[in-house]
Design a protein around this motif. Structure first.
Motif, PDB file in Angstrom:
ATOM      1  N   ASP A 253       4.764   3.635   4.092  1.00 23.24           N
ATOM      2  CA  ASP A 253       3.425   4.073   4.468  1.00 23.24           C
ATOM      3  C   ASP A 253       2.693   4.696   3.278  1.00 23.24           C
ATOM      4  O   ASP A 253       1.517   4.419   3.042  1.00 23.24           O
ATOM      5  CB  ASP A 253       3.490   5.060   5.631  1.00 23.24           C
ATOM      6  CG  ASP A 253       4.467   6.211   5.362  1.00 23.24           C
ATOM      7  OD1 ASP A 253       5.333   6.065   4.475  1.00 23.24           O
ATOM      8  OD2 ASP A 253       4.354   7.250   6.033  1.00 23.24           O
ATOM      9  N   VAL A 254       3.384   5.531   2.501  1.00 23.00           N
ATOM     10  CA  VAL A 254       2.770   6.152   1.332  1.00 23.00           C
ATOM     11  C   VAL A 254       2.466   5.094   0.267  1.00 23.00           C
ATOM     12  O   VAL A 254       1.428   5.151  -0.410  1.00 23.00           O
ATOM     13  CB  VAL A 254       3.671   7.263   0.764  1.00 23.00           C
ATOM     14  CG1 VAL A 254       3.055   7.869  -0.498  1.00 23.00           C
ATOM     15  CG2 VAL A 254       3.912   8.347   1.808  1.00 23.00           C
ATOM     16  N   ILE A 255       3.357   4.117   0.130  1.00 25.63           N
ATOM     17  CA  ILE A 255       3.118   3.039  -0.840  1.00 25.63           C
ATOM     18  C   ILE A 255       1.854   2.269  -0.481  1.00 25.63           C
ATOM     19  O   ILE A 255       1.020   1.964  -1.353  1.00 25.63           O
ATOM     20  CB  ILE A 255       4.339   2.097  -0.902  1.00 25.63           C
ATOM     21  CG1 ILE A 255       5.552   2.835  -1.476  1.00 25.63           C
ATOM     22  CG2 ILE A 255       4.012   0.862  -1.743  1.00 25.63           C
ATOM     23  CD1 ILE A 255       6.816   2.014  -1.491  1.00 25.63           C
ATOM     24  N   VAL A 256       1.675   1.975   0.801  1.00 29.27           N
ATOM     25  CA  VAL A 256       0.476   1.256   1.232  1.00 29.27           C
ATOM     26  C   VAL A 256      -0.771   2.105   0.997  1.00 29.27           C
ATOM     27  O   VAL A 256      -1.816   1.593   0.581  1.00 29.27           O
ATOM     28  CB  VAL A 256       0.594   0.850   2.711  1.00 29.27           C
ATOM     29  CG1 VAL A 256      -0.717   0.254   3.210  1.00 29.27           C
ATOM     30  CG2 VAL A 256       1.724  -0.148   2.901  1.00 29.27           C
ATOM     31  N   VAL A 257      -0.675   3.413   1.251  1.00 34.19           N
ATOM     32  CA  VAL A 257      -1.815   4.303   0.983  1.00 34.19           C
ATOM     33  C   VAL A 257      -2.215   4.224  -0.491  1.00 34.19           C
ATOM     34  O   VAL A 257      -3.401   4.117  -0.827  1.00 34.19           O
ATOM     35  CB  VAL A 257      -1.473   5.757   1.374  1.00 34.19           C
ATOM     36  CG1 VAL A 257      -2.557   6.705   0.874  1.00 34.19           C
ATOM     37  CG2 VAL A 257      -1.327   5.884   2.878  1.00 34.19           C
ATOM     38  N   CYS A 258      -1.244   4.256  -1.378  1.00 37.06           N
ATOM     39  CA  CYS A 258      -1.533   4.181  -2.814  1.00 37.06           C
ATOM     40  C   CYS A 258      -2.136   2.830  -3.183  1.00 37.06           C
ATOM     41  O   CYS A 258      -3.075   2.766  -4.000  1.00 37.06           O
ATOM     42  CB  CYS A 258      -0.260   4.430  -3.613  1.00 37.06           C
ATOM     43  SG  CYS A 258       0.418   6.099  -3.434  1.00 37.06           S
ATOM     44  N   LEU A 259      -1.631   1.758  -2.582  1.00 37.03           N
ATOM     45  CA  LEU A 259      -2.193   0.438  -2.861  1.00 37.03           C
ATOM     46  C   LEU A 259      -3.643   0.344  -2.388  1.00 37.03           C
ATOM     47  O   LEU A 259      -4.496  -0.240  -3.072  1.00 37.03           O
ATOM     48  CB  LEU A 259      -1.348  -0.638  -2.181  1.00 37.03           C
ATOM     49  CG  LEU A 259       0.070  -0.838  -2.727  1.00 37.03           C
ATOM     50  CD1 LEU A 259       0.825  -1.867  -1.897  1.00 37.03           C
ATOM     51  CD2 LEU A 259       0.030  -1.273  -4.187  1.00 37.03           C
ATOM     52  N   VAL A 260      -3.915   0.918  -1.223  1.00 44.13           N
ATOM     53  CA  VAL A 260      -5.291   0.913  -0.711  1.00 44.13           C
ATOM     54  C   VAL A 260      -6.200   1.729  -1.623  1.00 44.13           C
ATOM     55  O   VAL A 260      -7.350   1.349  -1.886  1.00 44.13           O
ATOM     56  CB  VAL A 260      -5.324   1.461   0.732  1.00 44.13           C
ATOM     57  CG1 VAL A 260      -6.760   1.675   1.196  1.00 44.13           C
ATOM     58  CG2 VAL A 260      -4.609   0.518   1.678  1.00 44.13           C
ATOM     59  N   ALA A 263      -7.037  -0.336  -4.567  1.00 48.94           N
ATOM     60  CA  ALA A 263      -8.002  -1.370  -4.202  1.00 48.94           C
ATOM     61  C   ALA A 263      -9.409  -0.791  -4.052  1.00 48.94           C
ATOM     62  O   ALA A 263     -10.389  -1.384  -4.521  1.00 48.94           O
ATOM     63  CB  ALA A 263      -7.568  -2.046  -2.901  1.00 48.94           C
ATOM     64  N   LEU A 264      -9.521   0.370  -3.417  1.00 48.26           N
ATOM     65  CA  LEU A 264     -10.837   0.985  -3.224  1.00 48.26           C
ATOM     66  C   LEU A 264     -11.443   1.441  -4.551  1.00 48.26           C
ATOM     67  O   LEU A 264     -12.656   1.319  -4.762  1.00 48.26           O
ATOM     68  CB  LEU A 264     -10.719   2.166  -2.257  1.00 48.26           C
ATOM     69  CG  LEU A 264     -10.377   1.808  -0.806  1.00 48.26           C
ATOM     70  CD1 LEU A 264     -10.240   3.076   0.030  1.00 48.26           C
ATOM     71  CD2 LEU A 264     -11.428   0.883  -0.208  1.00 48.26           C
ATOM     72  N   LEU A 265     -10.612   1.972  -5.435  1.00 45.32           N
ATOM     73  CA  LEU A 265     -11.114   2.360  -6.754  1.00 45.32           C
ATOM     74  C   LEU A 265     -11.616   1.144  -7.522  1.00 45.32           C
ATOM     75  O   LEU A 265     -12.670   1.182  -8.173  1.00 45.32           O
ATOM     76  CB  LEU A 265     -10.020   3.080  -7.545  1.00 45.32           C
ATOM     77  CG  LEU A 265      -9.646   4.481  -7.075  1.00 45.32           C
ATOM     78  CD1 LEU A 265      -8.464   5.013  -7.882  1.00 45.32           C
ATOM     79  CD2 LEU A 265     -10.822   5.437  -7.186  1.00 45.32           C
ATOM     80  N   GLY A 266     -10.845   0.049  -7.454  1.00 40.46           N
ATOM     81  CA  GLY A 266     -11.283  -1.170  -8.116  1.00 40.46           C
ATOM     82  C   GLY A 266     -12.574  -1.705  -7.532  1.00 40.46           C
ATOM     83  O   GLY A 266     -13.463  -2.157  -8.271  1.00 40.46           O
ATOM     84  N   LEU A 267     -12.711  -1.636  -6.206  1.00 43.82           N
ATOM     85  CA  LEU A 267     -13.948  -2.093  -5.568  1.00 43.82           C
ATOM     86  C   LEU A 267     -15.123  -1.218  -5.975  1.00 43.82           C
ATOM     87  O   LEU A 267     -16.232  -1.713  -6.220  1.00 43.82           O
ATOM     88  CB  LEU A 267     -13.778  -2.078  -4.047  1.00 43.82           C
ATOM     89  CG  LEU A 267     -14.987  -2.507  -3.222  1.00 43.82           C
ATOM     90  CD1 LEU A 267     -15.365  -3.948  -3.540  1.00 43.82           C
ATOM     91  CD2 LEU A 267     -14.697  -2.336  -1.731  1.00 43.82           C
TER      92      LEU A 267
END
Length: 290
Positions: A253-260, A263-267
């Motif tokens: 769950d924490v890994i997915v939070v970091c991936l999101v 992604a949001l920073l890149g967007l």
């Protein structure tokens, strides 16, 4: 002979036109096909991500996707809320942003400077282009051991890795933009009495600006990719540090939070570059889709 007899397609096109009242009381014609464009684009752009989240949620609830393999959206949202409340996520984002922007500033400045020198002069091309083409094929990850030896295990190797990764996309695109300027524009500038400096400032650099902004978008995307690897080098803070800790304890769950977050920073930074394109390239009409 009427126009409908000359061109039957005209009659068909006129049938698809609907009169619409204007504010001044006059009736204006509006194509019938325009009725299908009433849905805001931001709603259409969210359909894909929302659909993926719904599929992910359904797979988690039904047990098709076990929580041991990947936590469900509800668990991920709960973990994100906990990290935000504790302040860990905000602190990690600030540290990662500082690393990414510092590396981009250094690498981008070097890449643009070398591209200008290489693109404007044949001597610069002969001295610079061949080494840059050789170095860009070397995997940046393979340089991590050397960077650690040269700069230690602090912030320097992380920023250096991002700088190396972001320099080459900007170099290639700025160089291609300079060499892609139409020769007729150069001749027209000379005819108008522009000197070398005037040509560079008023013709060549504006002509290379579209490619430069494309290179900036590529560099920003690569900066986040390099950041993920860089933050594995003895990091004690940052989004990559949170991911490394979560990996040790199998916290998907924490890994997915970091991936999101990545992604949001890149967007977000991509939207900034798009805004710059609209501002600086307003003089250049371009195709925006149908």
């Amino acid at each position: 002979m009427s126009i409908t007899q000359i061109d039957p397609a005209y009659t068909t096109a006129m049938r698809e036109v609907r009169p619409t009242p204007a504010a001044d009381g006059q009736v204006r014609l509006k194509p019938a096909t325009a009725r299908g464009r009433q849905v805001p684009r931001w709603i259409r752009r969210t359909i894909g991500p929302v659909t993926l989240v719904l599929i992910w949620h359904a797979a988690s609830v039904t047990g098709v996707l076990p929580s041991e393999v990947l936590a469900g959206p509800a668990t991920v949202l709960s973990s994100a809320t906990r990290l935000v409340e504790s302040g860990e996520l905000q602190d990690a984002v600030v540290v990662s942003m500082r690393r990414a922007m510092s590396g981009l500033l250094i690498g981008g400045s070097i890449g643009v400077a070398l591209a200008v020198l290489s693109g404007l002069t044949r001597l610069g091309e002969d001295l610079i282009d061949a080494p840059m083409q050789m170095l860009r094929t070397v995997p940046n990850v393979a340089l991590i051991p050397l960077l650690i030896i040269w700069f230690g295990i602090g912030e320097a190797p992380k920023i250096a890795l991002i700088a190396l990764a972001t320099a080459f996309p900007l170099y290639l695109n700025v160089y291609a933009g300079i060499r892609g300027v139409d020769q007729s524009l150069i001749e027209a500038g000379r005819t108008l009495g522009l000197g070398r400096v005037g040509l560079v400032r008023n013709v060549i650099l504006p002509g290379a600006l579209p490619n430069a902004l494309v290179g900036l978008r590529y560099s920003l995307g690569i900066a986040w990719l390099a950041l993920v690897f860089g933050e594995q080098i003895n990091a004690t803070a940052g989004v990559g540090y949170l991911m490394a800790n979560a990996r040790e304890f199998f916290q998907t769950d924490v890994i997915v939070v970091c991936l999101v977050v990545y992604a949001l920073l890149g967007l977000a930074v991509d939207l900034v570059v798009r805004s710059l394109e609209r501002i600086f390239l307003s003089w250049r009409p371009s195709f925006t889709g149908t």
